[in-house]
Design a protein around this motif. Structure first.
Motif, PDB file in Angstrom:
ATOM      1  N   GLY A 105     -11.819   1.644 -22.767  1.00  0.00           N
ATOM      2  CA  GLY A 105     -11.517   1.258 -21.350  1.00  0.00           C
ATOM      3  C   GLY A 105     -10.482  -0.180 -21.787  1.00  0.00           C
ATOM      4  O   GLY A 105     -10.541  -0.735 -22.656  1.00  0.00           O
ATOM      5  N   PRO A 106     -10.163  -0.854 -20.536  1.00  0.00           N
ATOM      6  CA  PRO A 106     -10.215  -0.101 -19.292  1.00  0.00           C
ATOM      7  C   PRO A 106      -8.898   0.856 -19.097  1.00  0.00           C
ATOM      8  O   PRO A 106      -7.941   0.286 -19.215  1.00  0.00           O
ATOM      9  CB  PRO A 106     -10.224  -1.374 -18.148  1.00  0.00           C
ATOM     10  CG  PRO A 106      -9.663  -2.487 -18.958  1.00  0.00           C
ATOM     11  CD  PRO A 106      -9.700  -2.267 -20.500  1.00  0.00           C
ATOM     12  N   SER A 107      -8.891   1.950 -18.397  1.00  0.00           N
ATOM     13  CA  SER A 107      -8.098   2.654 -18.199  1.00  0.00           C
ATOM     14  C   SER A 107      -8.356   3.570 -17.072  1.00  0.00           C
ATOM     15  O   SER A 107      -9.353   4.206 -17.129  1.00  0.00           O
ATOM     16  CB  SER A 107      -7.598   3.588 -19.307  1.00  0.00           C
ATOM     17  OG  SER A 107      -6.698   4.695 -18.993  1.00  0.00           O
ATOM     18  N   GLU A 108      -7.592   3.780 -16.033  1.00  0.00           N
ATOM     19  CA  GLU A 108      -7.622   4.505 -14.805  1.00  0.00           C
ATOM     20  C   GLU A 108      -8.234   6.196 -15.249  1.00  0.00           C
ATOM     21  O   GLU A 108      -9.044   6.491 -14.583  1.00  0.00           O
ATOM     22  CB  GLU A 108      -6.542   4.580 -13.910  1.00  0.00           C
ATOM     23  CG  GLU A 108      -6.362   5.343 -12.934  1.00  0.00           C
ATOM     24  CD  GLU A 108      -7.005   4.606 -11.628  1.00  0.00           C
ATOM     25  OE1 GLU A 108      -6.870   3.428 -11.637  1.00  0.00           O
ATOM     26  OE2 GLU A 108      -7.404   5.448 -10.675  1.00  0.00           O
ATOM     27  N   GLY A 156     -16.261  -2.295 -25.167  1.00  0.00           N
ATOM     28  CA  GLY A 156     -15.533  -1.846 -24.236  1.00  0.00           C
ATOM     29  C   GLY A 156     -15.184  -0.248 -24.256  1.00  0.00           C
ATOM     30  O   GLY A 156     -14.581   0.224 -23.455  1.00  0.00           O
ATOM     31  N   HIS A 157     -15.840   0.123 -25.193  1.00  0.00           N
ATOM     32  CA  HIS A 157     -15.888   1.643 -25.453  1.00  0.00           C
ATOM     33  C   HIS A 157     -16.936   2.409 -24.887  1.00  0.00           C
ATOM     34  O   HIS A 157     -18.250   2.103 -25.050  1.00  0.00           O
ATOM     35  CB  HIS A 157     -16.013   2.336 -27.030  1.00  0.00           C
ATOM     36  CG  HIS A 157     -14.650   2.016 -27.690  1.00  0.00           C
ATOM     37  ND1 HIS A 157     -13.896   2.913 -28.436  1.00  0.00           N
ATOM     38  CD2 HIS A 157     -13.789   0.770 -27.634  1.00  0.00           C
ATOM     39  CE1 HIS A 157     -12.970   2.136 -29.008  1.00  0.00           C
ATOM     40  NE2 HIS A 157     -12.655   0.893 -28.448  1.00  0.00           N
ATOM     41  N   VAL A 158     -16.885   3.453 -23.950  1.00  0.00           N
ATOM     42  CA  VAL A 158     -17.712   3.954 -23.290  1.00  0.00           C
ATOM     43  C   VAL A 158     -17.987   5.404 -23.586  1.00  0.00           C
ATOM     44  O   VAL A 158     -17.202   6.201 -23.503  1.00  0.00           O
ATOM     45  CB  VAL A 158     -17.506   3.958 -21.818  1.00  0.00           C
ATOM     46  CG1 VAL A 158     -18.651   4.674 -20.764  1.00  0.00           C
ATOM     47  CG2 VAL A 158     -17.400   2.372 -21.526  1.00  0.00           C
ATOM     48  N   PRO A 159     -19.070   5.849 -23.909  1.00  0.00           N
ATOM     49  CA  PRO A 159     -19.407   7.284 -24.240  1.00  0.00           C
ATOM     50  C   PRO A 159     -19.239   8.157 -23.305  1.00  0.00           C
ATOM     51  O   PRO A 159     -19.487   7.831 -22.042  1.00  0.00           O
ATOM     52  CB  PRO A 159     -20.916   7.523 -24.717  1.00  0.00           C
ATOM     53  CG  PRO A 159     -21.339   5.923 -25.019  1.00  0.00           C
ATOM     54  CD  PRO A 159     -20.461   5.100 -24.328  1.00  0.00           C
ATOM     55  N   VAL A 160     -18.446   9.252 -23.197  1.00  0.00           N
ATOM     56  CA  VAL A 160     -18.280  10.135 -22.340  1.00  0.00           C
ATOM     57  C   VAL A 160     -18.532  11.520 -22.767  1.00  0.00           C
ATOM     58  O   VAL A 160     -19.228  12.154 -21.981  1.00  0.00           O
ATOM     59  CB  VAL A 160     -16.379  10.344 -22.026  1.00  0.00           C
ATOM     60  CG1 VAL A 160     -16.148  11.509 -21.095  1.00  0.00           C
ATOM     61  CG2 VAL A 160     -16.049   9.058 -21.682  1.00  0.00           C
ATOM     62  N   ALA A 161     -18.272  11.952 -23.778  1.00  0.00           N
ATOM     63  CA  ALA A 161     -18.665  13.451 -24.221  1.00  0.00           C
ATOM     64  C   ALA A 161     -19.426  13.402 -25.565  1.00  0.00           C
ATOM     65  O   ALA A 161     -18.737  13.380 -26.580  1.00  0.00           O
ATOM     66  CB  ALA A 161     -17.349  14.403 -24.312  1.00  0.00           C
ATOM     67  N   PRO A 162     -20.772  13.703 -25.231  1.00  0.00           N
ATOM     68  CA  PRO A 162     -21.458  14.041 -26.473  1.00  0.00           C
ATOM     69  C   PRO A 162     -21.304  15.412 -26.620  1.00  0.00           C
ATOM     70  O   PRO A 162     -22.131  16.181 -25.816  1.00  0.00           O
ATOM     71  CB  PRO A 162     -23.102  13.530 -26.056  1.00  0.00           C
ATOM     72  CG  PRO A 162     -22.815  13.114 -24.671  1.00  0.00           C
ATOM     73  CD  PRO A 162     -21.723  13.784 -24.126  1.00  0.00           C
ATOM     74  N   ILE A 163     -20.979  15.843 -27.956  1.00  0.00           N
ATOM     75  CA  ILE A 163     -20.980  17.170 -28.197  1.00  0.00           C
ATOM     76  C   ILE A 163     -21.343  17.769 -29.561  1.00  0.00           C
ATOM     77  O   ILE A 163     -21.121  17.015 -30.589  1.00  0.00           O
ATOM     78  CB  ILE A 163     -19.369  17.706 -28.316  1.00  0.00           C
ATOM     79  CG1 ILE A 163     -18.691  17.477 -26.924  1.00  0.00           C
ATOM     80  CG2 ILE A 163     -19.306  19.132 -28.489  1.00  0.00           C
ATOM     81  CD1 ILE A 163     -17.235  17.694 -26.865  1.00  0.00           C
ATOM     82  N   ILE A 164     -22.298  18.589 -29.452  1.00  0.00           N
ATOM     83  CA  ILE A 164     -23.047  18.977 -30.651  1.00  0.00           C
ATOM     84  C   ILE A 164     -22.200  20.079 -31.322  1.00  0.00           C
ATOM     85  O   ILE A 164     -21.516  20.918 -30.517  1.00  0.00           O
ATOM     86  CB  ILE A 164     -24.575  19.408 -30.669  1.00  0.00           C
ATOM     87  CG1 ILE A 164     -24.744  20.392 -29.373  1.00  0.00           C
ATOM     88  CG2 ILE A 164     -25.518  18.381 -30.375  1.00  0.00           C
ATOM     89  CD1 ILE A 164     -25.979  20.967 -29.195  1.00  0.00           C
ATOM     90  N   ILE A 165     -22.365  20.276 -32.627  1.00  0.00           N
ATOM     91  CA  ILE A 165     -21.563  21.345 -33.177  1.00  0.00           C
ATOM     92  C   ILE A 165     -22.711  21.823 -34.492  1.00  0.00           C
ATOM     93  O   ILE A 165     -23.469  21.185 -34.797  1.00  0.00           O
ATOM     94  CB  ILE A 165     -20.397  20.890 -33.760  1.00  0.00           C
ATOM     95  CG1 ILE A 165     -20.404  19.497 -34.778  1.00  0.00           C
ATOM     96  CG2 ILE A 165     -19.206  20.498 -32.763  1.00  0.00           C
ATOM     97  CD1 ILE A 165     -19.144  19.251 -35.583  1.00  0.00           C
ATOM     98  N   GLY A 166     -22.413  22.997 -34.780  1.00  0.00           N
ATOM     99  CA  GLY A 166     -23.119  23.676 -35.737  1.00  0.00           C
ATOM    100  C   GLY A 166     -22.853  25.048 -35.909  1.00  0.00           C
ATOM    101  O   GLY A 166     -22.055  25.534 -35.046  1.00  0.00           O
ATOM    102  N   TYR A 167     -23.450  25.929 -36.801  1.00  0.00           N
ATOM    103  CA  TYR A 167     -23.195  27.395 -37.008  1.00  0.00           C
ATOM    104  C   TYR A 167     -24.348  28.126 -36.194  1.00  0.00           C
ATOM    105  O   TYR A 167     -25.382  27.786 -36.521  1.00  0.00           O
ATOM    106  CB  TYR A 167     -23.115  27.704 -38.351  1.00  0.00           C
ATOM    107  CG  TYR A 167     -21.984  26.964 -39.079  1.00  0.00           C
ATOM    108  CD1 TYR A 167     -20.690  27.697 -38.927  1.00  0.00           C
ATOM    109  CD2 TYR A 167     -21.816  25.764 -39.643  1.00  0.00           C
ATOM    110  CE1 TYR A 167     -19.387  27.039 -39.409  1.00  0.00           C
ATOM    111  CE2 TYR A 167     -20.712  25.390 -40.384  1.00  0.00           C
ATOM    112  CZ  TYR A 167     -19.468  25.831 -40.205  1.00  0.00           C
ATOM    113  OH  TYR A 167     -18.387  25.374 -40.755  1.00  0.00           O
ATOM    114  N   PRO A 168     -24.167  28.821 -35.269  1.00  0.00           N
ATOM    115  CA  PRO A 168     -25.157  29.583 -34.650  1.00  0.00           C
ATOM    116  C   PRO A 168     -25.455  31.009 -35.439  1.00  0.00           C
ATOM    117  O   PRO A 168     -24.768  31.328 -36.082  1.00  0.00           O
ATOM    118  CB  PRO A 168     -24.593  29.899 -33.031  1.00  0.00           C
ATOM    119  CG  PRO A 168     -23.123  30.218 -33.571  1.00  0.00           C
ATOM    120  CD  PRO A 168     -22.765  29.001 -34.844  1.00  0.00           C
TER     121      PRO A 168
END
Ligand SMILES: Cc1cc2nc3c(=O)[nH]c(=O)nc-3n(C[C@H](O)[C@H](O)[C@H](O)COP(=O)(O)O)c2cc1C
Length: 186
Positions: A105-108, A156-168
């Motif tokens: 941030g900051p960005s609209e 100033g960095h704000v977490p937005v998208a926590p994405i887990i990854i792996g092999y199902p």
């Protein structure tokens, strides 16, 4: 797999084998993520890759406690409350890695930009047989002072998208969609 196949095949993956996702693959997914459009081409994102199991488990525990204490209305259902109280429930489902996309941030429009990057990342993952799932349950704690410190995010960095990854072990079945509400003007 073409784009349409990836769009229709992508699913929230909540079960993972022990197989780690190697660094080259993670870099490939992040490279796909940053091809997303961003307002004024600001590219206001940064990526934090968490592979340390102890840190993943610390985030899961803290996020559950934080949600029980703050009681967001969306999570009032007894089923979710029971899950959050269950000591054995891992919000990351044992995934070998978590990629947190953070907005610089900051960005609209930084949040929108990061969300577009997240979708690119999940589709690119699906395309190469890597499962992914956005873990909203982690968001509010990750945004706390302790969370931001754990992710070693710059000021100033704000977490937005926590994405887990792996092999199902198996690819999850299709989740039906409601028919979309469409209004045609003209
Ligand atoms: C913003 C957002 C937050 C989500 N949070 C969680 C979560 O905390 N835990 C979880 O298991 N799934 C989570 N999901 C996954 C959704 O439950 C899933 O996308 C939805 O049920 C549709 O299933 P599909 O992705 O397999 O089509 C989240 C998805 C989004 C977009």
């Amino acid at each position: 797999m073409d784009l349409t196949q990836a769009i229709y095949r992508r699913r929230a993956v909540r079960e993972f084998t022990e197989k780690p996702v190697d660094e080259k693959t993670i870099r490939r997914l992040i490279d796909a993520a940053v091809q997303a459009p961003s307002a004024i081409n600001r590219q206001p994102w940064s990526f934090c890759v968490v592979r340390d199991k102890a840190v993943l488990s610390k985030i899961s525990e803290n996020a559950k406690t934080h949600l029980l204490e703050t009681a967001p209305p969306d999570l009032e259902s007894p089923h979710i409350q029971d899950m959050l109280r269950d000591k054995s429930f891992d919000i990351f489902y044992g995934a070998p890695a978590l990629i947190v996309i953070a907005a610089e941030g900051p960005s609209e429009w930084a949040v929108e930009d990061c969300t577009l990057a997240a979708q690119n990342l999940m589709l690119a993952a699906c395309n190469i047989g890597v499962g992914s799932c956005w873990i909203g349950l982690a968001q509010s704690w990750l945004r706390s002072e302790d969370g931001v410190k754990t992710l070693e995010l710059p000021e100033g960095h704000v977490p937005v998208a926590p994405i887990i990854i792996g092999y199902p072990p198996v690819w999850p079945p299709e989740v039906p969609r409601q028919s979309p509400d469409i209004r045609w003007i003209g």
